[in-house]
Design a protein around this motif. Structure first.
Motif, PDB file in Angstrom:
ATOM      1  N   ALA A   1       1.883  -1.461  -8.141  1.00 20.25           N
ATOM      2  CA  ALA A   1       1.703  -2.362  -7.128  1.00 20.25           C
ATOM      3  C   ALA A   1      -0.138  -2.257  -6.827  1.00 20.25           C
ATOM      4  O   ALA A   1      -0.825  -3.297  -5.915  1.00 20.25           O
ATOM      5  N   ILE A   2      -1.237  -1.913  -6.907  1.00 16.67           N
ATOM      6  CA  ILE A   2      -2.183  -2.097  -6.887  1.00 16.67           C
ATOM      7  C   ILE A   2      -3.028  -3.147  -6.871  1.00 16.67           C
ATOM      8  O   ILE A   2      -3.566  -3.596  -7.097  1.00 16.67           O
ATOM      9  N   HIS A   3      -2.329  -3.658  -8.532  1.00 16.64           N
ATOM     10  CA  HIS A   3      -2.730  -4.599  -9.117  1.00 16.64           C
ATOM     11  C   HIS A   3      -2.177  -6.355  -8.479  1.00 16.64           C
ATOM     12  O   HIS A   3      -3.761  -6.795  -8.660  1.00 16.64           O
ATOM     13  N   PHE A   4      -1.052  -5.616  -7.581  1.00 15.44           N
ATOM     14  CA  PHE A   4      -1.127  -7.282  -6.522  1.00 15.44           C
ATOM     15  C   PHE A   4      -1.900  -6.873  -5.395  1.00 15.44           C
ATOM     16  O   PHE A   4      -2.922  -8.335  -5.648  1.00 15.44           O
ATOM     17  N   LEU A   5      -2.805  -5.812  -5.103  1.00 15.87           N
ATOM     18  CA  LEU A   5      -3.369  -5.609  -4.104  1.00 15.87           C
ATOM     19  C   LEU A   5      -4.815  -6.244  -4.917  1.00 15.87           C
ATOM     20  O   LEU A   5      -5.701  -7.227  -4.135  1.00 15.87           O
ATOM     21  N   VAL A   6      -5.850  -5.833  -6.075  1.00 11.03           N
ATOM     22  CA  VAL A   6      -6.685  -6.748  -6.792  1.00 11.03           C
ATOM     23  C   VAL A   6      -6.720  -7.637  -6.556  1.00 11.03           C
ATOM     24  O   VAL A   6      -7.528  -8.487  -6.404  1.00 11.03           O
ATOM     25  N   GLY A   7      -5.463  -8.395  -6.751  1.00  8.03           N
ATOM     26  CA  GLY A   7      -5.475  -9.952  -7.283  1.00  8.03           C
ATOM     27  C   GLY A   7      -5.378 -10.615  -5.774  1.00  8.03           C
ATOM     28  O   GLY A   7      -6.090 -11.677  -5.679  1.00  8.03           O
ATOM     29  N   GLN A   8      -5.342  -9.814  -4.812  1.00  5.64           N
ATOM     30  CA  GLN A   8      -5.345 -10.296  -3.508  1.00  5.64           C
ATOM     31  C   GLN A   8      -6.513 -10.501  -3.747  1.00  5.64           C
ATOM     32  O   GLN A   8      -7.027 -11.515  -3.004  1.00  5.64           O
ATOM     33  N   VAL A   9      -7.173  -9.485  -4.038  1.00  9.60           N
ATOM     34  CA  VAL A   9      -8.572  -9.680  -3.000  1.00  9.60           C
ATOM     35  C   VAL A   9      -9.087 -10.591  -3.612  1.00  9.60           C
ATOM     36  O   VAL A   9     -10.392 -11.418  -2.760  1.00  9.60           O
ATOM     37  N   MET A  10      -8.914 -10.978  -4.935  1.00  6.86           N
ATOM     38  CA  MET A  10      -9.939 -11.370  -6.003  1.00  6.86           C
ATOM     39  C   MET A  10      -8.834 -12.946  -5.709  1.00  6.86           C
ATOM     40  O   MET A  10     -10.367 -13.707  -5.570  1.00  6.86           O
ATOM     41  N   LYS A  11      -8.757 -13.398  -5.279  1.00 16.38           N
ATOM     42  CA  LYS A  11      -7.502 -14.879  -4.375  1.00 16.38           C
ATOM     43  C   LYS A  11      -8.665 -14.935  -2.276  1.00 16.38           C
ATOM     44  O   LYS A  11      -9.363 -15.779  -3.084  1.00 16.38           O
ATOM     45  N   HIS A  12      -9.059 -13.685  -2.488  1.00 18.99           N
ATOM     46  CA  HIS A  12     -10.046 -14.098  -1.055  1.00 18.99           C
ATOM     47  C   HIS A  12     -10.992 -14.269  -1.323  1.00 18.99           C
ATOM     48  O   HIS A  12     -11.787 -15.061  -1.014  1.00 18.99           O
ATOM     49  N   THR A  13     -11.930 -13.765  -2.505  1.00 20.97           N
ATOM     50  CA  THR A  13     -13.131 -13.921  -3.260  1.00 20.97           C
ATOM     51  C   THR A  13     -13.331 -15.172  -4.085  1.00 20.97           C
ATOM     52  O   THR A  13     -14.376 -15.600  -4.338  1.00 20.97           O
TER      53      THR A  13
ATOM     54  N   VAL B   1       0.827  -1.407  -0.149  1.00 17.83           N
ATOM     55  CA  VAL B   1      -0.083   0.083  -0.088  1.00 17.83           C
ATOM     56  C   VAL B   1       1.193   0.978   0.179  1.00 17.83           C
ATOM     57  O   VAL B   1       0.498   2.252  -0.943  1.00 17.83           O
ATOM     58  N   GLN B   2       2.033   1.245   0.741  1.00 15.59           N
ATOM     59  CA  GLN B   2       2.818   2.307   0.630  1.00 15.59           C
ATOM     60  C   GLN B   2       3.312   2.219  -0.435  1.00 15.59           C
ATOM     61  O   GLN B   2       3.582   3.799  -1.176  1.00 15.59           O
ATOM     62  N   ASP B   3       4.264   1.463  -1.591  1.00 20.68           N
ATOM     63  CA  ASP B   3       4.365   1.908  -2.431  1.00 20.68           C
ATOM     64  C   ASP B   3       3.396   2.355  -3.192  1.00 20.68           C
ATOM     65  O   ASP B   3       4.239   3.242  -4.215  1.00 20.68           O
ATOM     66  N   PHE B   4       2.277   2.306  -3.536  1.00 23.79           N
ATOM     67  CA  PHE B   4       1.581   2.473  -3.973  1.00 23.79           C
ATOM     68  C   PHE B   4       1.216   3.916  -3.891  1.00 23.79           C
ATOM     69  O   PHE B   4       1.141   4.586  -5.505  1.00 23.79           O
ATOM     70  N   CYS B   5       1.326   4.240  -2.396  1.00 21.25           N
ATOM     71  CA  CYS B   5       1.053   6.002  -2.700  1.00 21.25           C
ATOM     72  C   CYS B   5       2.266   6.332  -2.584  1.00 21.25           C
ATOM     73  O   CYS B   5       2.138   8.039  -2.838  1.00 21.25           O
ATOM     74  N   SER B   6       3.327   5.780  -2.323  1.00 20.83           N
ATOM     75  CA  SER B   6       4.306   6.741  -3.202  1.00 20.83           C
ATOM     76  C   SER B   6       4.850   6.894  -4.472  1.00 20.83           C
ATOM     77  O   SER B   6       5.562   6.754  -5.101  1.00 20.83           O
ATOM     78  N   GLY B   7       3.760   6.170  -5.654  1.00 22.75           N
ATOM     79  CA  GLY B   7       3.974   6.167  -6.684  1.00 22.75           C
ATOM     80  C   GLY B   7       4.201   5.585  -7.138  1.00 22.75           C
ATOM     81  O   GLY B   7       4.179   5.326  -8.661  1.00 22.75           O
TER      82      GLY B   7
END
Ligand code: ADP
Ligand code: ZN
Ligand code: MG
Length: 484
Positions: A451-463, A441-447
């Motif tokens: 990095a956000i695609h990794f987070l999307v992937g994590q959400v997809m995995k949980h669902t 998340v911090q990586d994404f915030c610093s530009g």
């Protein structure tokens, strides 16, 4: 592809008439009790007389016209004399120097020069099939030979090409196009495995496209497209090696040995029989009225090539997709049934040529008996489009539809795999992912946008893939930028 390969094909197709060519016996002989579909005519008993089946002539004319042939309005049947136990008359009634049709052609695409090429057809003629010998073996030795005359008198068309084919690929393309045509015409089922379409391939090598034809060999006993291709490829290597070593290719008939992947000699042309052809005295010369030819010509169905062009124009499909869809008539019919209610044609073609053909192939099934009807496929595709399910889940559902024959809606209801579109539910999962991946998340915030695609992937995995990725991305960005 070099210019030095020369191939000419002789194809026999079994006609789908109800009755045999010269008698009233049924043609439905496949896997029937031996010698139950016979009569004095097809058993060749003395004194019996042949009567030509008009349907055979009609089917021959249809095929000849579809292959751009000239019709011989007067043509003759000849006796081809030879002795063999499967031929009780000791002659086959065939056509010789006056066949029903000559000088046709068929266009192929996959030539050595990636352009459409014309393969000339020398002749199309009618003839009767022989019976079938069944050899009983013990310890590799033939101990008994039995004969079944159910096939005797089954109508055949023989189609002979000029030696215009330049590669095994082109030979296969020719045969696939020919098979599609006879299937569209409804004159033959085109089944190589069952032997209702059989192909002998003649092949030779020459120095260059301009030099004279070399000595050919004739290859027999191939009962699949794969076998034909392999036999031709084997023979090219064998003949080229002979020529390279200064030896000569002998004129002979060779049979494809599937088990060992090679061709072996059956007989040399020196042993060729003299068939002592003479006109069949029990049949009159066949005269065909011009009006009948015109009537047949004007009622020919849409042929594969025309259908391909129509698929490209009407459904905006690529040449490749259209070609694959029309190759088997019933597959093209399936596409058209589905296309009536579903207008994203490219999407539809992808599913049919991808998932559907894959499942059919794995089950060794065909489209006629496919458990997923065209309307059931459309229902599934609409559920993807309205985002009830993701494309990924749709593939699982499709497999289950194939196995169970159930509808997509029913399967989705049973398994609860509809997409989660409840924002609160997704936000709950997002909170968990953000907490577990603080660094990302911090990586994404610093530009680091990616990095956000990794987070999307994590959400997809949980669902388990049940959330819409677009929505997840939107909610993630919202949540990170504006924490609540
Ligand atoms: P045959 O005298 O052996 O009966 P035909 O001239 O009747 O030969 O041709 C039979 C088939 O062999 C045809 O399909 C023809 O195109 C093909 N053919 C003829 N000569 C050659 C050759 N030199 N190389 C390859 N194919 C050939
Ligand atoms: Zn009969
Ligand atoms: Mg010949």
């Amino acid at each position: 592809m070099p210019d030095d390969i020369v191939i000419g094909l002789e194809i026999h197709i079994q006609l789908l008439t109800q009755a045999k060519i010269f008698c009233n016996c049924s043609t439905d002989y496949f896997e029937q009790e031996p010698n139950t579909h016979t009569c004095p005519v097809c058993l060749g008993l003395p004194g019996s007389l042949p009567v030509l089946n008009k349907k055979v002539v009609e089917f021959a004319l249809k095929t000849a016209l579809a292959l751009n042939c000239e019709i011989n309005r007067t043509n003759l049947f000849h006796r081809k004399n030879y002795f063999y136990p499967d031929l009780p008359k000791a002659y086959q009634i065939s056509q010789y120097d006056k066949p029903i049709a000559v000088n046709g052609f068929l266009m192929v695409d996959s030539g050595s020069s990636a352009e459409r090429r014309r393969i000339r057809i020398n002749r199309v003629h009618m003839e009767e099939d022989a019976g079938k010998l069944i050899h009983l073996e013990r310890d590799g030795e033939i101990v008994h030979s039995l004969v079944d005359y159910n096939r005797s008198g089954i109508p055949l068309l023989e189609i002979v090409t000029e030696p215009d084919i330049q590669s095994p690929e082109e030979a296969i393309d020719f045969l696939q196009k020919l098979r599609a045509i006879v299937q569209y015409l409804g004159v033959c089922d085109g089944n190589l495995e069952k032997g209702s379409m059989r192909c002998d391939a003649n092949i030779s090598i020459r120095k260059s496209e301009k030099s004279a034809l070399g000595t050919k060999t004739e290859l027999k006993n191939m009962n699949s497209f794969r076998a034909i291709r392999r036999a031709l490829e084997f023979e090219i290597v064998r003949q080229k090696k002979l020529i390279k070593n200064g030896e000569s290719v002998l004129s002979e008939t060779r049979r494809w040995d599937e088990a060992n992947g090679r061709t072996i000699i059956m007989r040399s042309k020196e042993e060729a029989l003299d068939y002592r052809y003479f006109p069949e005295p029990d049949l009159l010369p066949l005269t065909i009225k011009q009006e009948w030819i015109e009537e047949i010509n004007s009622t020919l169905p849409e042929l594969p090539e025309e259908r391909k062009e129509r698929f490209i124009t009407d459904y905006q499909l690529s040449d490749y997709d259209a070609r694959r869809l029309i190759e088997v008539r019933s597959l093209g019919d399936y596409f058209e049934r589905a296309a009536q209610d579903y207008h994203n044609y490219k999407h539809l073609a992808n599913w049919i040529l991808g998932e559907l053909l894959r499942c059919l192939g794995e089950e060794n099934a065909n489209i006629e008996t496919c458990p997923i009807s065209a309307s059931k496929l459309v229902e599934l595709l609409k559920l993807i489009d309205n985002k009830t399910i993701s494309g990924k889940i749709a593939k699982d559902i499709f497999e289950q539809m194939f196995k169970t024959g159930k509808s997509a809606a029913k399967l989705i209801k049973e398994s609860g795999t509809t997409q989660i579109s409840n924002k609160n539910e997704i936000n709950g999962i997002i909170d968990r992912v953000i907490k577990d991946n603080a660094q990302t998340v911090q990586d994404f915030c610093s530009g680091k946008e990616k990095a956000i695609h990794f987070l999307v992937g994590q959400v997809m995995k949980h669902t388990k893939g049940r959330a819409q990725p677009d929505l997840v991305l939107e909610l993630l960005k919202e949540r990170i930028n504006k924490p609540y």
